[in-house]
Scaffold this motif. Sequence first.
Motif, PDB file in Angstrom:
ATOM      1  N   MET A   1      37.432  55.564  36.174  1.00 43.33           N
ATOM      2  CA  MET A   1      36.968  54.063  36.267  1.00 43.33           C
ATOM      3  C   MET A   1      37.123  53.410  37.433  1.00 43.33           C
ATOM      4  N   ASN A   2      37.041  53.888  38.830  1.00 47.00           N
ATOM      5  CA  ASN A   2      37.550  53.203  39.829  1.00 47.00           C
ATOM      6  C   ASN A   2      36.668  52.083  40.118  1.00 47.00           C
ATOM      7  N   ALA A   3      35.485  52.097  39.837  1.00 45.12           N
ATOM      8  CA  ALA A   3      34.512  50.854  39.919  1.00 45.12           C
ATOM      9  C   ALA A   3      34.904  49.695  39.102  1.00 45.12           C
ATOM     10  N   ASN A   4      35.281  50.004  37.969  1.00 41.92           N
ATOM     11  CA  ASN A   4      35.669  49.093  36.846  1.00 41.92           C
ATOM     12  C   ASN A   4      37.117  48.562  37.549  1.00 41.92           C
ATOM     13  N   ASN A   5      38.082  49.302  37.939  1.00 40.54           N
ATOM     14  CA  ASN A   5      39.165  48.678  38.278  1.00 40.54           C
ATOM     15  C   ASN A   5      39.140  47.736  39.476  1.00 40.54           C
ATOM     16  N   SER A   6      38.088  48.036  40.661  1.00 45.53           N
ATOM     17  CA  SER A   6      37.984  47.016  41.607  1.00 45.53           C
ATOM     18  C   SER A   6      37.402  45.839  41.094  1.00 45.53           C
ATOM     19  N   ALA A   7      36.420  45.951  40.048  1.00 40.64           N
ATOM     20  CA  ALA A   7      35.882  44.782  39.536  1.00 40.64           C
ATOM     21  C   ALA A   7      36.897  43.880  38.617  1.00 40.64           C
ATOM     22  N   PHE A   8      37.629  44.652  37.809  1.00 38.19           N
ATOM     23  CA  PHE A   8      38.856  43.815  37.250  1.00 38.19           C
ATOM     24  C   PHE A   8      39.906  43.292  38.004  1.00 38.19           C
ATOM     25  N   LYS A   9      40.102  43.776  39.204  1.00 33.41           N
ATOM     26  CA  LYS A   9      41.057  43.217  40.057  1.00 33.41           C
ATOM     27  C   LYS A   9      40.337  41.830  40.840  1.00 33.41           C
ATOM     28  N   ALA A  10      38.958  41.971  41.108  1.00 34.75           N
ATOM     29  CA  ALA A  10      38.212  41.162  41.515  1.00 34.75           C
ATOM     30  C   ALA A  10      38.191  39.803  40.657  1.00 34.75           C
ATOM     31  N   ILE A  11      37.881  40.052  39.242  1.00 34.68           N
ATOM     32  CA  ILE A  11      37.813  38.968  38.448  1.00 34.68           C
ATOM     33  C   ILE A  11      38.991  38.391  37.942  1.00 34.68           C
ATOM     34  N   ALA A  12      40.172  39.148  38.273  1.00 41.23           N
ATOM     35  CA  ALA A  12      41.424  38.509  38.097  1.00 41.23           C
ATOM     36  C   ALA A  12      41.709  37.031  38.656  1.00 41.23           C
ATOM     37  N   ASP A  13      41.235  36.745  39.665  1.00 38.10           N
ATOM     38  CA  ASP A  13      41.545  35.589  40.515  1.00 38.10           C
ATOM     39  C   ASP A  13      40.496  34.530  40.052  1.00 38.10           C
ATOM     40  N   PRO A  14      40.941  33.504  39.581  1.00 36.94           N
ATOM     41  CA  PRO A  14      40.045  32.183  39.048  1.00 36.94           C
ATOM     42  C   PRO A  14      39.077  31.662  40.087  1.00 36.94           C
ATOM     43  N   ALA A  15      39.527  31.783  41.278  1.00 37.37           N
ATOM     44  CA  ALA A  15      38.369  31.337  42.345  1.00 37.37           C
ATOM     45  C   ALA A  15      37.282  32.414  42.316  1.00 37.37           C
ATOM     46  N   ARG A  16      37.480  33.619  42.230  1.00 36.61           N
ATOM     47  CA  ARG A  16      36.608  34.549  42.072  1.00 36.61           C
ATOM     48  C   ARG A  16      35.682  34.620  41.133  1.00 36.61           C
ATOM     49  N   ARG A  17      36.274  34.228  39.796  1.00 37.18           N
ATOM     50  CA  ARG A  17      35.525  34.165  38.640  1.00 37.18           C
ATOM     51  C   ARG A  17      34.544  32.767  38.695  1.00 37.18           C
ATOM     52  N   GLU A  18      35.093  31.955  39.595  1.00 37.79           N
ATOM     53  CA  GLU A  18      34.266  30.630  39.553  1.00 37.79           C
ATOM     54  C   GLU A  18      32.943  30.886  40.669  1.00 37.79           C
ATOM     55  N   ILE A  19      33.221  31.691  41.773  1.00 30.98           N
ATOM     56  CA  ILE A  19      32.455  32.022  42.526  1.00 30.98           C
ATOM     57  C   ILE A  19      31.045  32.844  41.623  1.00 30.98           C
ATOM     58  N   LEU A  20      31.601  33.864  40.848  1.00 30.99           N
ATOM     59  CA  LEU A  20      30.463  34.600  39.962  1.00 30.99           C
ATOM     60  C   LEU A  20      29.937  33.617  39.327  1.00 30.99           C
ATOM     61  N   ARG A  21      30.523  32.236  38.463  1.00 30.90           N
ATOM     62  CA  ARG A  21      29.940  31.367  37.833  1.00 30.90           C
ATOM     63  C   ARG A  21      28.694  30.407  38.303  1.00 30.90           C
ATOM     64  N   LEU A  22      29.363  30.377  39.683  1.00 29.88           N
ATOM     65  CA  LEU A  22      28.233  29.584  40.440  1.00 29.88           C
ATOM     66  C   LEU A  22      26.961  30.296  40.828  1.00 29.88           C
ATOM     67  N   LEU A  23      27.204  31.475  40.926  1.00 33.11           N
ATOM     68  CA  LEU A  23      26.140  32.310  41.467  1.00 33.11           C
ATOM     69  C   LEU A  23      25.143  32.742  40.196  1.00 33.11           C
ATOM     70  N   ARG A  24      25.609  32.440  38.993  1.00 37.74           N
ATOM     71  CA  ARG A  24      24.699  32.789  37.855  1.00 37.74           C
ATOM     72  C   ARG A  24      23.206  32.136  38.184  1.00 37.74           C
ATOM     73  N   ASP A  25      23.293  30.765  38.668  1.00 37.73           N
ATOM     74  CA  ASP A  25      21.771  30.535  38.692  1.00 37.73           C
ATOM     75  C   ASP A  25      21.066  30.810  39.907  1.00 37.73           C
ATOM     76  N   GLY A  26      21.632  31.633  40.746  1.00 32.33           N
ATOM     77  CA  GLY A  26      20.926  32.382  41.777  1.00 32.33           C
ATOM     78  C   GLY A  26      21.542  32.478  43.099  1.00 32.33           C
ATOM     79  N   GLU A  27      20.844  32.937  43.985  1.00 32.85           N
ATOM     80  CA  GLU A  27      21.608  33.214  45.550  1.00 32.85           C
ATOM     81  C   GLU A  27      22.135  31.618  46.110  1.00 32.85           C
ATOM     82  N   MET A  28      23.162  31.950  46.679  1.00 31.84           N
ATOM     83  CA  MET A  28      23.669  30.760  47.535  1.00 31.84           C
ATOM     84  C   MET A  28      24.528  31.242  48.809  1.00 31.84           C
ATOM     85  N   THR A  29      24.476  30.369  49.562  1.00 38.16           N
ATOM     86  CA  THR A  29      25.169  30.482  50.932  1.00 38.16           C
ATOM     87  C   THR A  29      26.761  30.587  50.781  1.00 38.16           C
ATOM     88  N   ALA A  30      27.159  31.213  51.712  1.00 33.99           N
ATOM     89  CA  ALA A  30      28.624  31.145  51.776  1.00 33.99           C
ATOM     90  C   ALA A  30      28.983  29.715  52.178  1.00 33.99           C
TER      91      ALA A  30
END
Length: 93
Positions: A1-30
Amino acid sequence: MNANNSAFKAIADPARREILRLLRDGEMTAGDLAEHFDTSKPTMSHHFAVLVEADLVARRREGQTIWYSLNTTVLQDVVAWMMDLTEPTGRKK
Protein backbone atom coordinates in the motif's frame (compact mmCIF):
# COMPACT_ATOMS: atom_id res chain seq x y z
CA MET A 1 0.00 0.00 0.00
CA ASN A 2 2.78 2.44 -0.86
CA ALA A 3 0.47 4.82 -2.69
CA ASN A 4 -1.74 5.10 0.35
CA ASN A 5 1.27 5.60 2.62
CA SER A 6 2.35 8.68 0.68
CA ALA A 7 -1.25 9.89 0.59
CA PHE A 8 -1.58 9.53 4.36
CA LYS A 9 1.72 11.35 4.86
CA ALA A 10 0.45 14.12 2.58
CA ILE A 11 -2.86 14.57 4.38
CA ALA A 12 -1.22 14.47 7.81
CA ASP A 13 -0.39 18.17 7.46
CA PRO A 14 -3.24 20.66 8.09
CA ALA A 15 -2.03 23.04 5.36
CA ARG A 16 -2.11 20.28 2.77
CA ARG A 17 -5.60 19.25 3.87
CA GLU A 18 -6.66 22.87 3.41
CA ILE A 19 -5.16 22.91 -0.10
CA LEU A 20 -7.23 19.82 -0.93
CA ARG A 21 -10.32 21.49 0.51
CA LEU A 22 -9.73 24.60 -1.59
CA LEU A 23 -9.40 22.49 -4.72
CA ARG A 24 -12.81 20.85 -4.19
CA ASP A 25 -14.48 23.54 -6.27
CA GLY A 26 -12.06 23.22 -9.17
CA GLU A 27 -8.64 23.99 -10.52
CA MET A 28 -6.66 26.85 -8.95
CA THR A 29 -3.32 28.47 -9.65
CA ALA A 30 -0.42 28.13 -7.24
CA GLY A 31 -0.67 31.86 -6.55
CA ASP A 32 -4.39 31.72 -5.80
CA LEU A 33 -3.82 28.84 -3.39
CA ALA A 34 -0.86 30.58 -1.73
CA GLU A 35 -3.00 33.64 -0.98
CA HIS A 36 -4.90 31.53 1.57
CA PHE A 37 -1.77 30.89 3.65
CA ASP A 38 0.64 33.02 5.64
CA THR A 39 3.75 31.09 4.66
CA SER A 40 6.76 31.37 2.37
CA LYS A 41 6.82 30.40 -1.30
CA PRO A 42 9.33 27.58 -0.66
CA THR A 43 7.01 26.14 2.00
CA MET A 44 4.04 26.29 -0.36
CA SER A 45 6.12 24.69 -3.10
CA HIS A 46 7.00 21.87 -0.71
CA HIS A 47 3.32 21.31 0.13
CA PHE A 48 2.43 21.22 -3.57
CA ALA A 49 5.27 18.77 -4.29
CA VAL A 50 4.16 16.41 -1.51
CA LEU A 51 0.57 16.44 -2.78
CA VAL A 52 1.69 15.82 -6.38
CA GLU A 53 4.06 13.03 -5.31
CA ALA A 54 1.19 11.36 -3.43
CA ASP A 55 -0.89 11.74 -6.61
CA LEU A 56 -3.59 13.60 -4.67
CA VAL A 57 -3.34 16.59 -6.99
CA ALA A 58 -2.43 17.04 -10.62
CA ARG A 59 -0.25 19.89 -11.84
CA ARG A 60 -0.14 21.54 -15.25
CA ARG A 61 1.83 24.49 -16.51
CA GLU A 62 0.40 27.22 -18.70
CA GLY A 63 3.20 29.65 -19.52
CA GLN A 64 4.49 30.92 -16.17
CA THR A 65 1.36 29.79 -14.33
CA ILE A 66 1.03 26.45 -12.56
CA TRP A 67 -2.48 25.09 -12.13
CA TYR A 68 -3.46 22.45 -9.55
CA SER A 69 -6.51 20.20 -9.45
CA LEU A 70 -7.71 17.29 -7.32
CA ASN A 71 -7.06 13.74 -8.36
CA THR A 72 -10.34 12.38 -7.05
CA THR A 73 -9.51 8.78 -7.99
CA VAL A 74 -6.70 8.57 -5.45
CA LEU A 75 -8.79 10.36 -2.82
CA GLN A 76 -11.58 7.84 -3.37
CA ASP A 77 -9.09 4.97 -2.98
CA VAL A 78 -7.84 6.39 0.33
CA VAL A 79 -11.38 6.90 1.64
CA ALA A 80 -12.35 3.37 0.56
CA TRP A 81 -9.32 1.95 2.38
CA MET A 82 -10.24 3.91 5.51
CA MET A 83 -13.83 2.69 5.31
CA ASP A 84 -12.54 -0.89 5.19
CA LEU A 85 -11.04 -0.29 8.64
CA THR A 86 -14.52 0.13 10.08
CA GLU A 87 -15.93 -3.05 8.54
CA PRO A 88 -15.92 -6.18 10.67
CA THR A 89 -13.57 -8.84 9.38
CA GLY A 90 -15.62 -11.75 10.62
CA ARG A 91 -12.84 -12.90 12.95
CA LYS A 92 -13.73 -13.78 16.51
CA LYS A 93 -11.84 -12.24 19.38
